[in-house]
Design a protein around this motif. Structure first.
Motif, short mmCIF file in Angstrom:
data_model
loop_
_atom_site.label_atom_id
_atom_site.label_comp_id
_atom_site.label_asym_id
_atom_site.label_seq_id
_atom_site.Cartn_x
_atom_site.Cartn_y
_atom_site.Cartn_z
N ASP A 99 -49.14 80.74 89.50
CA ASP A 99 -48.42 80.73 88.23
C ASP A 99 -48.63 82.01 87.44
O ASP A 99 -47.93 82.26 86.45
CB ASP A 99 -48.86 79.53 87.39
CG ASP A 99 -48.39 78.21 88.00
OD1 ASP A 99 -47.43 78.25 88.79
OD2 ASP A 99 -48.98 77.17 87.67
N TRP A 150 -47.88 84.75 88.34
CA TRP A 150 -46.75 85.62 88.65
C TRP A 150 -45.50 84.76 88.65
O TRP A 150 -45.00 84.35 89.69
CB TRP A 150 -46.97 86.32 89.99
CG TRP A 150 -48.23 87.14 89.94
CD1 TRP A 150 -49.47 86.80 90.42
CD2 TRP A 150 -48.37 88.42 89.33
NE1 TRP A 150 -50.37 87.80 90.15
CE2 TRP A 150 -49.73 88.81 89.48
CE3 TRP A 150 -47.50 89.28 88.67
CZ2 TRP A 150 -50.23 90.00 89.00
CZ3 TRP A 150 -47.99 90.48 88.19
CH2 TRP A 150 -49.33 90.83 88.35
N PRO A 151 -44.98 84.44 87.46
CA PRO A 151 -43.88 83.47 87.34
C PRO A 151 -42.61 83.94 88.02
O PRO A 151 -42.32 85.14 88.11
CB PRO A 151 -43.69 83.36 85.82
CG PRO A 151 -44.25 84.63 85.26
CD PRO A 151 -45.39 84.99 86.17
N THR A 152 -41.85 82.97 88.48
CA THR A 152 -40.58 83.22 89.17
C THR A 152 -39.44 82.56 88.39
O THR A 152 -39.59 81.43 87.90
CB THR A 152 -40.64 82.65 90.60
OG1 THR A 152 -41.67 83.31 91.33
CG2 THR A 152 -39.31 82.87 91.32
N VAL A 153 -38.33 83.26 88.31
CA VAL A 153 -37.12 82.73 87.66
C VAL A 153 -36.01 82.67 88.71
O VAL A 153 -35.81 83.64 89.45
CB VAL A 153 -36.70 83.60 86.47
CG1 VAL A 153 -35.35 83.14 85.91
CG2 VAL A 153 -37.76 83.56 85.37
N SER A 174 -37.51 78.57 82.51
CA SER A 174 -38.50 79.36 83.25
C SER A 174 -38.59 80.77 82.68
O SER A 174 -39.68 81.34 82.56
CB SER A 174 -38.14 79.42 84.74
OG SER A 174 -38.19 78.15 85.33
N SER A 214 -40.53 80.64 79.39
CA SER A 214 -41.95 80.44 79.64
C SER A 214 -42.60 81.72 80.18
O SER A 214 -43.69 82.11 79.74
CB SER A 214 -42.15 79.30 80.63
OG SER A 214 -43.52 79.14 80.97
N ALA A 215 -41.92 82.38 81.11
CA ALA A 215 -42.47 83.60 81.71
C ALA A 215 -42.66 84.69 80.67
O ALA A 215 -43.69 85.38 80.64
CB ALA A 215 -41.57 84.10 82.83
N THR A 222 -45.62 83.72 78.19
CA THR A 222 -46.97 83.68 78.72
C THR A 222 -47.40 84.96 79.41
O THR A 222 -48.58 85.30 79.42
CB THR A 222 -47.13 82.51 79.69
OG1 THR A 222 -46.22 82.69 80.81
CG2 THR A 222 -46.84 81.18 79.00
N ARG A 223 -46.42 85.69 80.01
CA ARG A 223 -46.76 86.87 80.80
C ARG A 223 -46.02 88.13 80.36
O ARG A 223 -46.56 89.21 80.41
CB ARG A 223 -46.49 86.61 82.30
CG ARG A 223 -47.27 85.43 82.86
CD ARG A 223 -48.75 85.76 82.93
NE ARG A 223 -49.03 86.62 84.07
CZ ARG A 223 -50.15 87.34 84.21
NH1 ARG A 223 -51.06 87.32 83.28
NH2 ARG A 223 -50.33 88.09 85.29
N PHE A 258 -41.50 88.74 85.06
CA PHE A 258 -41.29 87.67 86.03
C PHE A 258 -40.72 88.25 87.31
O PHE A 258 -40.27 89.41 87.35
CB PHE A 258 -40.35 86.59 85.47
CG PHE A 258 -38.98 87.09 85.07
CD1 PHE A 258 -37.91 87.05 85.95
CD2 PHE A 258 -38.76 87.59 83.78
CE1 PHE A 258 -36.66 87.51 85.58
CE2 PHE A 258 -37.51 88.04 83.39
CZ PHE A 258 -36.46 88.01 84.29
#
Length: 393
Positions: A17, A19-22, A66, A69-70, A73-74, A77
């Motif tokens: 998580d 390294w989020p993905t969209v 997504s 969120s990415a 938090t980061r 993405f």
């Protein structure tokens, strides 16, 4: 190029998580779902939490959730589900083209080196501009832009050696594919933020934008004495956002939030990293944050990368949009334009000033004060005019 090109690199991939993905395929498909009416948009919340809600039940709504969120938090993405536009085989073919282009003899590269053409690199006597002042970069690049960008004299001109397939044809096709993705991402970002869907993409749609494709090569470090200071120095990109793909490890990103450190970005053969640039930070008054990134020096392996800078039209106003300026979040950025950003930033790089504040350990471009720059430029111009008038007496 066979997919085995990525075999060693893919083993380093991190699917956590962190390294989020969209699902960017859902944004490209445009199924009509989304978050526009759920009451949790950023604009409706006056610049509050990006992750205020989970979005709709459609594939597009899930992708936008997504994305939100990415970015909260980061701040970056990975863009997945791109097979209909750029699958792993196609991406591998781009790397094969890049490998052959970078293997051209040095005398050929010198004839087409920046600013006369699209190449830069120490083997052609044209070093990469230093993002960290005083450093030397290892990277070598073939650059491409639509003709309106190239003709303005930013960085380079679209002149290339004879090649098969021709540079303009092959990289032009890559540009067009990435343009479709760029429009979809900008529309998704606008929708996520509660803006009109074309709030950003309207400045990208007519072919007059200042986007650039870079095919990069980082030679393997052969001897300690020959190791440059950096692969590419720390900086934030001065465009709206950037698509990034790497054949091997070396890219490092810094997430949003105080005290965040440098993290090694994993290699994913069929996905592009998406990072936010200065333009979107300025237009959202800091709600979206430009992503600091760099490439390590002294890599024990050769590394290639595919980069797409997504700049807007030259005359695009770049200033905090009204929904993001409130009593709680006052305007924090000066007004400028896309053209002025490029002119000033590249001018500072060419003058050796860099784009990274080493003392503050942060970007010096994202919050650059263009009002102050114009005042200083006007004062310098007046001083030159006065000196010239005295000389004529």
């Amino acid at each position: 190029m066979p997919l085995g090109f990525f075999a060693a690199a893919a083993a380093q991939s991190d699917l956590s998580d962190a390294w989020p993905t969209v699902d960017c395929g859902a944004l490209l498909a445009d199924d009509g779902g989304g978050l526009a009416d759920d009451g949790g948009s950023l604009a409706a919340n006056g610049g509050g939490c990006l992750a205020a809600n989970g979005g709709g039940k459609s594939a597009r709504g899930a992708a936008l959730a997504s994305l939100r969120s990415a970015l909260e938090t980061r701040g970056f993405f990975y863009c997945s589900n791109l097979d209909a536009l750029m699958d792993a085989d196609y991406i591998a073919s781009v790397y094969e083209f890049s490998r052959r282009a970078h293997a051209l003899p040095a005398d050929v590269k010198r004839r087409f080196a920046r600013p006369r053409g699209g190449y830069s690199g120490s083997d052609a006597g044209v070093e990469e501009l230093a993002y960290e002042a005083g450093t030397t970069s290892a990277v070598r690049a073939w650059d491409y832009a639509r003709e309106n960008n190239s003709s303005q004299g930013f960085w380079f001109r679209n002149r290339y050696p004879d090649f098969s397939p021709p540079f303009e044809e092959f990289i032009g096709d890559l540009f067009a594919r990435q343009q479709r993705l760029a429009v979809a991402l900008l529309e998704g970002l606008a929708e996520m933020l509660g803006l009109e869907r074309d709030a950003f993409s309207r400045h990208l749609r007519d072919g007059a934008e200042l986007g650039t494709v870079r095919l990069l090569r980082y030679p393997k470090a052969e001897a300690a004495a020959a190791v440059p200071d950096v692969g590419i120095g720390a900086h934030t990109d001065f465009e709206a956002f950037t698509l990034m793909h790497q054949s091997a490890a070396g890219l490092q990103l810094r997430a949003v939030g105080e005290g965040a450190g440098w993290e090694d970005a994993p290699v994913r053969p069929a996905e592009f990293v998406v990072i936010i640039g200065d333009v979107l930070e300025r237009m959202t008054n800091g709600v979206l944050q430009a992503t600091p990134h760099r490439v390590l020096p002294s890599l024990p392996h050769e590394r290639y990368a595919i980069i797409r800078f997504n700049a807007l039209r030259a005359d695009t106003p770049v200033a905090p949009l009204a929904p993001f300026v409130t009593a709680e979040r006052p305007k924090a950025y000066s007004d400028t334009t896309m053209a002025e950003i490029m002119e000033v930033t590249i001018g500072n790089l060419e003058a050796g000033r860099g784009a990274w504040d080493a003392v503050q350990d942060r970007s010096s471009t994202a919050r650059f004060d263009y009002d102050e720059w114009r005042r200083r430029a006007a004062a310098a111009g007046a001083a030159r005019a006065a000196a010239s008038a005295r000389d004529e007496l």
